[in-house]
Scaffold this active site. Structure first.
Site, PDB file in Angstrom:
ATOM      1  N   ARG A 192       0.670   0.177  -5.991  1.00  8.86           N
ATOM      2  CA  ARG A 192       0.624   1.535  -5.464  1.00  8.86           C
ATOM      3  C   ARG A 192       1.929   1.799  -4.725  1.00  8.86           C
ATOM      4  O   ARG A 192       2.517   0.882  -4.150  1.00  8.86           O
ATOM      5  CB  ARG A 192      -0.548   1.684  -4.482  1.00  8.86           C
ATOM      6  CG  ARG A 192      -0.724   3.115  -4.043  1.00  8.86           C
ATOM      7  CD  ARG A 192      -1.767   3.279  -2.950  1.00  8.86           C
ATOM      8  NE  ARG A 192      -1.782   4.664  -2.507  1.00  8.86           N
ATOM      9  CZ  ARG A 192      -2.140   5.063  -1.304  1.00  8.86           C
ATOM     10  NH1 ARG A 192      -2.540   4.169  -0.418  1.00  8.86           N
ATOM     11  NH2 ARG A 192      -2.118   6.339  -0.982  1.00  8.86           N
ATOM     12  N   HIS A 193       2.362   3.063  -4.732  1.00  7.85           N
ATOM     13  CA  HIS A 193       3.560   3.418  -3.970  1.00  7.85           C
ATOM     14  C   HIS A 193       3.372   3.076  -2.500  1.00  7.85           C
ATOM     15  O   HIS A 193       2.245   2.897  -2.034  1.00  7.85           O
ATOM     16  CB  HIS A 193       3.854   4.911  -4.118  1.00  7.85           C
ATOM     17  CG  HIS A 193       2.716   5.762  -3.635  1.00  7.85           C
ATOM     18  ND1 HIS A 193       2.436   5.936  -2.312  1.00  7.85           N
ATOM     19  CD2 HIS A 193       1.771   6.437  -4.320  1.00  7.85           C
ATOM     20  CE1 HIS A 193       1.373   6.693  -2.192  1.00  7.85           C
ATOM     21  NE2 HIS A 193       0.934   7.006  -3.397  1.00  7.85           N
TER      22      HIS A 193
END
Ligand SMILES: *C1O[C@H](CO)[C@@H](O)[C@H](O)[C@H]1NC(C)=O
Ligand SMILES: *[C@@H]1O[C@H](CO)[C@@H](O)[C@H](O)[C@H]1NC(C)=O
Ligand SMILES: *[C@@H]1O[C@H](CO)[C@@H](O)[C@H](O)[C@H]1NC(C)=O
Length: 395
Positions: free
Chosen positions: A81-82
């Site tokens: 995930r970012h």
């Protein structure tokens, strides 16, 4: 620190000012609010992996090592995930409403209230709209260093320079997006519960972005935080998790892509040929949750519902633990005495594949377990929209 002029103000204010000063003094020791582990998708990664609070580059070798001494890692697929980001424009508007309301209406003896009114400004602006913050870049930089320490033969400088590590960022899925836009339209308006949640998010953003234990964190206690965490888990459960079958199926492409990479690696390995070392894909919480759900991880026996809060206290589906900023799913293929084994890690902790009773089952066993999905799970078919006579509202 500026001197505080005690004598010129009334006693009440003096007490409030003193508490603020004391709160600031204790910042160096107590920078993390007690409610920090309940922020769901807005959790900091280090509040899920607590040992990282002291040493952000620490790798627990006994936890992250190969399944046995006879195994060596041959391929890695990482779905990430970012990192930490700003609130979206929509949320910034809510934060501004909360701030305006507090400035205009709020009064009371709470020590932190004066602090907010006199010493906190609304610094979030709509143009920040969900962008990655500096801390967000750090999240991934640190994660990369830890992964390089954990899998030195795969995540190496040589493999990077030799282009044996592939990097991808996921594209958005059209059908999931349509649903999202629709639901956002329904959620546009603000009510008083939104404002309570806005304070909760402010606390989370101030911690994640500025490493501050914000005065806003005092507006909620741990019981409130547990409830708000559950509210966010409900949202993710019904939008991205087990709530509806279509949620999980939105990750069919990613699932097939994952196994295509593992299959290719195992094929080359069996031929005794060199192949790509690793793949790193970066997406969203909305990328990771459907994949986890599709593969049957963290599934609770009964669905999460609004009536169920108290019995679901021990639920597996806790987004704070699953998808904080920089959350990561690691699928590691190992060669162990002429066998290929697969191990799964979530946020740098080993997690067993559902109903397989082995920390690192044979790769073929995992494939057999998911054979139905591997043969089916056609994204286009699953996400096809029913043909109805739409009015074209796109102008
Ligand atoms: C949770 O609520 C749902 C529907 O309200 C119900 O079917 C289910 O049995 C409940 N689960 C538990 C553990 O109480
Ligand atoms: C406001 O915050 C600043 C920076 O942390 C601090 O130095 C100052 O003492 C605070 N003032 C009050 C009234 O709390
Ligand atoms: C590393 O992991 C092991 C096994 O789970 C655990 O017992 C140990 O406490 C961990 N060490 C640290 C420093 O977190």
């Amino acid at each position: 620190m500026k001197p505080v002029h005690l004598l010129s103000r009334n006693k009440h204010f003096v007490m409030a000012a003193l508490s603020i000063v004391m709160a600031h003094v204790s910042y160096s020791k107590l920078t993390v609010p007690a409610i920090a582990t309940y922020f769901g998708t807005k959790c900091r990664y280090e509040d899920v992996n607590l040992h990282l609070r002291d040493d952000i580059l620490f790798v627990n070798k006994s936890l992250m090592g190969p399944p046995s001494a006879a195994c060596k890692a041959v391929h890695l697929v990482a779905v990430l995930r970012h990192g930490t980001r700003y609130p979206t424009a929509k949320n910034i508007r809510k934060l501004a409403s909360l701030y305006d309301l507090v400035m205009a209406e709020a009064s009371g003896p709470a020590w932190w209230l004066e602090g907010i009114k006199s010493n906190w400004t609304m610094w979030y602006t709509e143009d920040m709209d969900g962008k990655l913050v500096t801390k967000g870049k750090e999240d991934h930089r640190h994660l990369a260093i830890r992964l390089a320490k954990t899998f030195p033969t795969l995540m190496s400088r040589d493999n990077l320079l030799g282009e044996r590590i592939e990097f991808l960022t996921s594209s958005k899925h059209r059908c999931v997006d349509s649903v999202k836009a629709f639901q956002e339209g329904l959620h546009q308006h603000l009510d008083v519960r939104d404002l309570v949640e806005a304070a909760f998010f402010l606390c989370s953003y101030e911690l994640a972005i500025k490493s501050e234990n914000s005065l806003w964190c005092n507006t909620l206690d741990e019981v409130d935080a547990e409830v708000l965490e559950y509210k966010n888990d409900l949202k993710q459960y019904w939008k991205r998790g087990y709530g509806y079958d279509i949620n999980r199926k939105s990750s069919c492409s990613l699932f097939h892509d994952l196994f295509r990479r593992l299959e290719e690696a195992s094929h080359y390995y069996r031929l005794g040929k060199a192949t790509k070392a690793a793949t790193v894909q970066v997406g969203h919480a909305e990328t990771l949750l459907p994949l986890l759900s599709l593969m049957g991880f963290f599934r609770d026996k009964t669905p999460l519902t609004a009536e169920n809060f108290s019995v679901q206290r021990g639920r597996k589906f806790r987004t704070s633990q699953l998808v904080p900023y920089a959350a990561n799913l690691l699928f590691v293929l190992y060669e162990c005495r002429d066998e290929l084994r697969l191990q799964f890690f979530l946020n740098e902790k080993p997690v067993q594949f559902p109903s397989m009773g082995h920390p690192a089952p044979l790769y073929d066993t995992v494939r057999a377990h998911y054979s139905k999905l591997l043969q089916g799970c056609d994204f286009n078919k699953e996400c096809e929209l029913p043909k109805v006579n739409h009015m074209n509202t796109e102008l």
